[in-house]
Design an enzyme around this catalytic site. Structure first.
Site, PDB file in Angstrom:
ATOM      1  N   ASP A   1       1.982  -0.013   6.159  1.00 33.96           N
ATOM      2  CA  ASP A   1       1.335   0.114   4.691  1.00 33.96           C
ATOM      3  C   ASP A   1       1.156  -1.109   4.082  1.00 33.96           C
ATOM      4  OD1 ASP A   1      -0.008   1.127   2.531  1.00 33.96           O
ATOM      5  OD2 ASP A   1       0.598   3.168   3.124  1.00 33.96           O
TER       6      ASP A   1
ATOM      7  N   GLU B   1      -8.715   5.771   2.391  1.00 30.31           N
ATOM      8  CA  GLU B   1      -8.705   4.797   1.246  1.00 30.31           C
ATOM      9  C   GLU B   1      -8.727   3.410   1.711  1.00 30.31           C
ATOM     10  OE1 GLU B   1      -5.622   6.773  -1.988  1.00 30.31           O
ATOM     11  OE2 GLU B   1      -4.638   5.620  -0.393  1.00 30.31           O
TER      12      GLU B   1
ATOM     13  N   HIS C   1      -5.222   0.023   3.862  1.00 26.81           N
ATOM     14  CA  HIS C   1      -3.763  -0.235   3.813  1.00 26.81           C
ATOM     15  C   HIS C   1      -3.308  -1.096   4.705  1.00 26.81           C
ATOM     16  CE1 HIS C   1      -3.246   3.075   0.893  1.00 26.81           C
ATOM     17  NE2 HIS C   1      -4.130   3.609   1.521  1.00 26.81           N
TER      18      HIS C   1
END
Ligand code: ZN
Length: 547
Positions: free
Chosen positions: A187, A343, A258
């Site tokens: 991440d 995302e 990410h």
């Protein structure tokens, strides 16, 4: 008098009938195992007995006076895949199943039939007086799972935990008859898996220079270096540990978003390699920005979604990711490989000359189709190696990769849409199966927000009402996600998953008709005693809420 008038098994078995009498399990009891692989289930039982009660049972091929016979054979007697039958009477215990998984689940039920000692009494026994025998109530049980995917996720990017805790987490999965561990390994705040071809991923990407303090956007930054990673040897150890418990470890390597930690290690993965990383130091005040040591790219120190993602225009990005996946595939035998896909802002892609050139060259309409191109290209790579891609529901945008499994997290809409396109689906809607949300109103523990109390988790139905019945077969099951921005220590992770994980296990295993919240709460009394035996921290808020 029997040890208990009612059974306290979680998840509730398909059918359980209490018979009269008890079996007295003692050191004289032998475990009869005739199949080599059934030794795994026997070992799990013995390890549990030893850890909690301080004694083990001998293994034998022949039945003695009292015995536990653990047997996997294709009798076709067990009612469904991975089901088992369990019979306890005065003189013995027989667990039978068609698959080794089934036998293992039978052992989990047997564990829950053991006399429910109080934690304190066990501790005193551990300090000198050992348990010499345990009463097991006589029962006849027929049982099998409702869903084939019964998962727990753990994010080790935001915070990471020792291998000993990862194993404990896997044991919790096993004890709840669940079978998938989704390991979120990369991440923005840290890259946690050793990749030999790209050592900087962990040397640089494994560490951040600080972490925001308090609730996002934070009041300040602790400026303490934080990080670490799992070596390939450790990962192999974890995978074997899980495999011995019939649990598949699904690794997740996040792309194209990410990606801050990977980009800090190899800035050429970014659309703009010389553009400095912005770290908001105290975003609540909106001013201070941290930029240390002249490093152009930094591992993120705050939470959220960041614009610096993998460049989809450069082939070098894909070659890098293929190199990473080659090592991932060698470590994880799982049929499913998770590539994230969530995302991922398109801010950079819209102005990156490489990304724009790729859009033209591939005849794509826009940046959303570029994301779809990205995921489909990775899917081809995985499919060619016999693996199936899983992605978060954003992979629906711009066109779904042909064989992808969709993990529906922004509610259930993504799952419904994917099933309509005949894609397999795993339900992980934020409400109610994000276990980083609060479970008690007004609790004084920092969480990411949201409110998912035990009752809501228990009431969850993975096949949505809006889904046409003919599509229901595409719902493989569900999973709770454990994002760890606010879980620095293993005890906090335990507190967030227990008891909600016990409720989820019943959602995934038990028949719809067998679900009954008041009865679940009754059984939770025994279950919290078990948490005590496991020395797990857990939230007792659900009990307070009822007062
Ligand atoms: Zn680009």
């Amino acid at each position: 008098m029997s040890v208990s008038q009612q059974l306290n098994i979680i998840p509730q078995p398909v059918s359980a009938k209490k018979l009269t009498g008890d079996f007295k399990l003692s050191k004289a009891t032998t475990i009869v195992v005739r199949d080599e692989e059934d030794k795994r289930a026997a070992k799990f039982f013995n390890d549990y007995l030893n850890e909690i009660y301080g004694f083990m049972l001998p293994l034998s091929k022949d039945e003695g006076k009292d015995f536990i016979r653990v047997i996997t054979k294709k009798t076709g007697k067990t009612p469904a895949k991975d089901g088992y039958t369990l019979l306890v009477w005065k003189e013995g215990i027989i667990i039978e199943a068609d698959t080794h998984e089934g036998t293992f689940y039978g052992i989990q039920t047997l564990i829950q039939l053991l006399e429910p000692y109080d934690f304190k009494s066990i501790i005193s026994k551990k300090n000198g007086i050992s348990v010499s025998s345990l009463l097991v109530p006589a029962v006849s049980i027929q049982d099998y799972p409702r869903f084939s995917y019964r998962g727990m996720h753990l994010d080790v990017g935001r915070h990471l935990y020792p291998v000993t805790f990862i194993k404990k987490f896997i044991d919790y999965i096993a004890l709840h008859k669940m079978n998938f561990f989704h390991w979120h390994l990369t991440d923005d705040q840290g890259w946690r898996i050793e990749i030999k071809k790209y050592p900087k991923l962990t040397e640089v990407g494994g560490y951040r220079n600080g972490t925001i303090v308090g609730h996002f956007p934070g009041t300040s930054n602790d400026n303490q270096r934080y990080g670490g990673f799992y070596t390939q040897a450790e990962i192999k150890e974890v995978v074997k540990y899980a495999t011995d418990r019939y649990i598949t470890v699904v690794p997740e390597i996040e792309m194209p978003g990410h990606a801050s930690a990977a980009i800090a290690a190899y800035p050429w993965l970014s659309c703009f390699p010389t553009k400095k990383t912005v770290i908001k130091q105290n975003g609540s005040k909106g001013s201070a920005v941290k930029q240390s040591g002249g490093d152009v790219k930094l591992v993120q120190e705050t939470w959220g979604v960041f614009d610096d993602v993998f460049c989809a225009g450069k082939d070098s990005t894909f070659h890098f990711l293929e190199g990473v996946l080659d090592e991932v595939l060698a470590l994880f035998p799982s049929k499913y490989i998770h590539v994230g896909g969530d995302e991922s802002p398109k801010t950079h892609w819209k102005i990156c000359p490489h990304c724009q050139a790729k859009i033209k060259r591939q005849g794509l309409k826009d940046v959303h189709q570029l994301q779809s191109y990205f995921i489909q290209r990775m899917e081809k790579y995985l499919n060619a190696k016999g693996r199936i891609l899983i992605g978060w529901d954003e992979i629906l945008e711009g066109g779904l990769a042909p064989n992808a499994v969709v993990m529906s997290w922004r509610g259930e809409r993504g799952g419904i849409a994917a099933a309509k396109e005949k894609h397999y689906v795993i339900m992980t809607p934020q409400q109610p199966v994000y276990f980083d949300h609060s479970q008690i109103k007004g609790e004084d523990s920092i969480t990411i927000g949201g409110y998912n109390p035990l009752e809501k988790v228990y009431a969850y139905e993975p096949v949505p009402k809006e889904m046409p019945p003919e599509n229901a077969k595409y719902v493989m099951g569900a999973q709770a996600n454990v994002w760890t921005e606010y879980m620095k220590y293993p005890t906090k992770v335990e507190y967030m998953i227990l008891p909600r994980m016990s409720a989820l296990s019943e959602v995934l295993w038990s028949t719809k008709g067998n679900k009954n919240y008041p009865d679940f709460l009754r059984r939770m009394k025994a279950q919290t005693k078990r948490y005590g035996l496991w020395q797990a921290s857990y939230s007792n808020g659900f009990a307070k809420a009822r007062l």
